[in-house]
Design an enzyme around this catalytic site. Structure first.
Site, short mmCIF file in Angstrom:
data_model
loop_
_atom_site.label_atom_id
_atom_site.label_comp_id
_atom_site.label_asym_id
_atom_site.label_seq_id
_atom_site.Cartn_x
_atom_site.Cartn_y
_atom_site.Cartn_z
N LEU A 1 97.79 57.59 -4.48
CA LEU A 1 99.00 56.77 -4.40
C LEU A 1 99.07 56.05 -3.06
O LEU A 1 99.54 54.92 -2.96
CB LEU A 1 100.25 57.65 -4.56
CG LEU A 1 100.46 58.31 -5.91
CD1 LEU A 1 101.58 59.33 -5.80
CD2 LEU A 1 100.80 57.26 -6.96
N SER B 1 96.29 58.25 8.04
CA SER B 1 95.22 58.51 9.00
C SER B 1 94.53 59.84 8.76
O SER B 1 93.31 59.96 8.93
CB SER B 1 95.77 58.46 10.42
OG SER B 1 96.82 59.41 10.57
N LYS C 1 98.82 66.29 -1.30
CA LYS C 1 98.31 65.71 -0.06
C LYS C 1 96.97 66.36 0.25
O LYS C 1 96.88 67.58 0.41
CB LYS C 1 99.31 65.95 1.07
CG LYS C 1 98.97 65.30 2.39
CD LYS C 1 100.12 65.51 3.39
CE LYS C 1 99.82 64.90 4.73
NZ LYS C 1 100.96 65.06 5.68
N ASP D 1 108.13 61.65 13.81
CA ASP D 1 107.31 60.58 13.24
C ASP D 1 108.07 59.88 12.10
O ASP D 1 107.56 59.73 10.99
CB ASP D 1 105.99 61.15 12.72
CG ASP D 1 104.92 60.09 12.53
OD1 ASP D 1 105.08 58.98 13.08
OD2 ASP D 1 103.93 60.35 11.83
#
Length: 487
Positions: free
Chosen positions: A157, A161, A179, A316
């Site tokens: 999808l 990095s 993931k 982040d």
């Protein structure tokens, strides 16, 4: 500087490399690492030397501050930013993360670098092949993904990095997002950091005003944590627990995907699939019946709670790491609108603020809001800026020149985000580049990440409010011209 080179020499010496390959449990992977590292070091060295020569040659003989010098510096910044971008893409892994960090340090590093990295680093991330994904599954869970899941989409999808995300469905019918870490990242991370350390130290040696060694220190500390997906999963649960315990008034408005622990390892993370709008997709947000300004307020409030109350901050929060959907318990109001729920993704990078840091940071923001010069100085010094750079620290934190920081007007810290504001800030950053570099080398890393977090939140809120205003203006103009069709 040479300690990093010594580490690399130890890694890449022929005899040591051969011995490592022979004694390794995974000779093919070790062989690949031992051949990749010298090549990356060569690329780093050539890039660093080329950049140093370009700056030295291009600015030679020009009067500092002159129109010719400013034009030449702008051009060399652009060329070197492009070289650094290409180096990051060719080396991949930790280098992509470095480029993303640079792209989020607006007005802290030269604007040419920020614009180059921001335009590319989130769009051209590496993609692992399906064979590599299968190998990760076999190593981590003992079976390929098509056996572990009832359905598994081999096409990712999205890719970032350090990892890429695949859609899948469990055997009991639940849709999930998986993931998967890119191959060999864990093995090459130490060598990558050492080579980055070498290039940054070389540039600092060549240009004493260029001191971004703190950035390498931050990557060295954060990379191992971001590469451990179980650490990320624990962070997501701790974040939600903090809201339930410490901020119950808004706990329902903050969400993180549920983790499937039995299908997760340090290199694989299986989570609940989120059907929601991207945080800066104003059109999609409005189609859900949510006001973008309400999303903007929720983002600001959530991160204020994390910073000043929880002391455990997601560091982040760029646009790709936040989504929004209607609050499940909310109903349509009389204006046809619903309350938003903020979904936080990618919990690999958090920072903890101790009580003293939280107190001083809160006191500094209070002083900034009330333009209290003495309190600004006092709390800036407490946070590490020093008595000589406290005014610059206030400017970097607020993205306002000192004259505006101490302006007593109510809206003195408001950023409109127009071209005038942007030009003023770029000139400010360029003029005080060496002082900003010195300031960043002084500040504790937790404060440096607060600066980055502020920039990310500011960019998201700017996108939400600006795009919302533009859409409203377009609809208003169309209606005046009779172009809006009744539903």
């Amino acid at each position: 500087m040479w300690r990093a080179a010594a580490k690399l020499a130890a890694l890449t010496l022929g005899g040591a490399g051969a011995a490592a390959i022979v004694t390794s449990d995974d000779p093919s992977s070790t062989f690949k690492i031992c051949t990749i590292v010298p090549l990356r070091l060569l690329r780093d060295s050539i890039t660093a030397a080329t950049m140093a020569f370009d700056y030295q040659y291009s600015l030679w003989g020009l009067k500092e501050g002159s129109i010719e010098w400013l034009r030449a510096k702008h051009e060399v910044h652009n060329r070197c930013a492009y070289r650094l971008q290409e180096l990051c893409f060719r080396n991949g892994g930790i280098y992509i993360k470095l480029g993303q960090h640079i792209g989020q340090l607006e007005y802290v590093v030269p604007q040419e670098y920020v614009q180059t990295m921001r335009a590319s680093m989130l769009k051209r991330c590496p993609v692992s092949s399906y064979d590599q994904v299968q190998n990760i599954f076999v190593k981590e869970l003992g079976e390929p993904p098509e056996k572990i899941f009832a359905e598994f989409d081999p096409v990712p999808l999205a890719s970032a990095s350090l990892a890429q995300v695949h859609a899948a469905r469990t055997h009991d019918g639940k849709k999930v997002a998986v993931k998967v870490q890119h191959t060999h990242l864990t093995d090459t991370a130490i060598a990558d950091i050492a080579t980055v350390d070498l290039i940054v130290n070389f540039l600092h040696w060549f240009f004493p005003g260029f001191d971004y060694r703190w950035l390498v220190d931050e990557i060295r500390e954060s990379a191992p944590k971001e590469l451990d997906f179980l650490f990320e999963a624990r962070n997501s649960e701790k974040c939600l627990d903090n809201f339930r315990r410490l901020s119950p008034q808004m706990a329902n408005s903050i969400y993180a995907p549920k983790v499937y622990w039995n299908l997760s390892t340090s290199r694989l993370l299986t989570m609940e699939f989120m059907d929601a709008a991207e945080i800066t997709d104003v059109s999609a947000i409005q189609r859900l019946g949510i006001e973008p300004v309400d999303v903007s307020k929720l983002v600001s409030q959530a991160f204020a709670e994390m910073t000043f109350k929880h002391g455990f901050v997601h560091c982040d929060p760029h646009a790709a790491n936040m989504m929004v959907r209607p609050l499940p318990s909310s109903k349509w109001n009389c204006f046809g609108k619903r309350k938003p729920q903020l979904i936080l993704l990618d919990h690999g990078l958090y920072k903890e603020l101790d009580f003293e840091t939280k107190t001083n940071y809160a006191a500094l923001w209070k002083a900034l809001i009330f333009a209290d010069v003495n309190a600004i100085k006092e709390n800036s010094v407490k946070l590490g800026a020093g008595e000589d750079l406290y005014a610059l620290f206030a400017g970097v934190l607020t993205m306002r020149p000192w004259s505006r920081v101490i302006d007593p007007s109510v809206d003195h810290l408001v950023l409109e985000g127009n071209d005038g504001d942007r030009s003023e800030l770029q000139m400010y950053a360029s003029q005080y580049f060496s002082q900003i570099s010195e300031l960043l080398s002084r500040l504790p890393r937790v404060i440096l990440l607060m600066l980055k977090t502020n920039d990310c939140i500011r960019a998201v809120n700017h996108a939400l409010n600006r795009t919302s205003r533009e859409l409203t203006r377009t609809i208003r103009d169309d209606s005046r011209c009779g172009r809006v069709e009744p539903e």
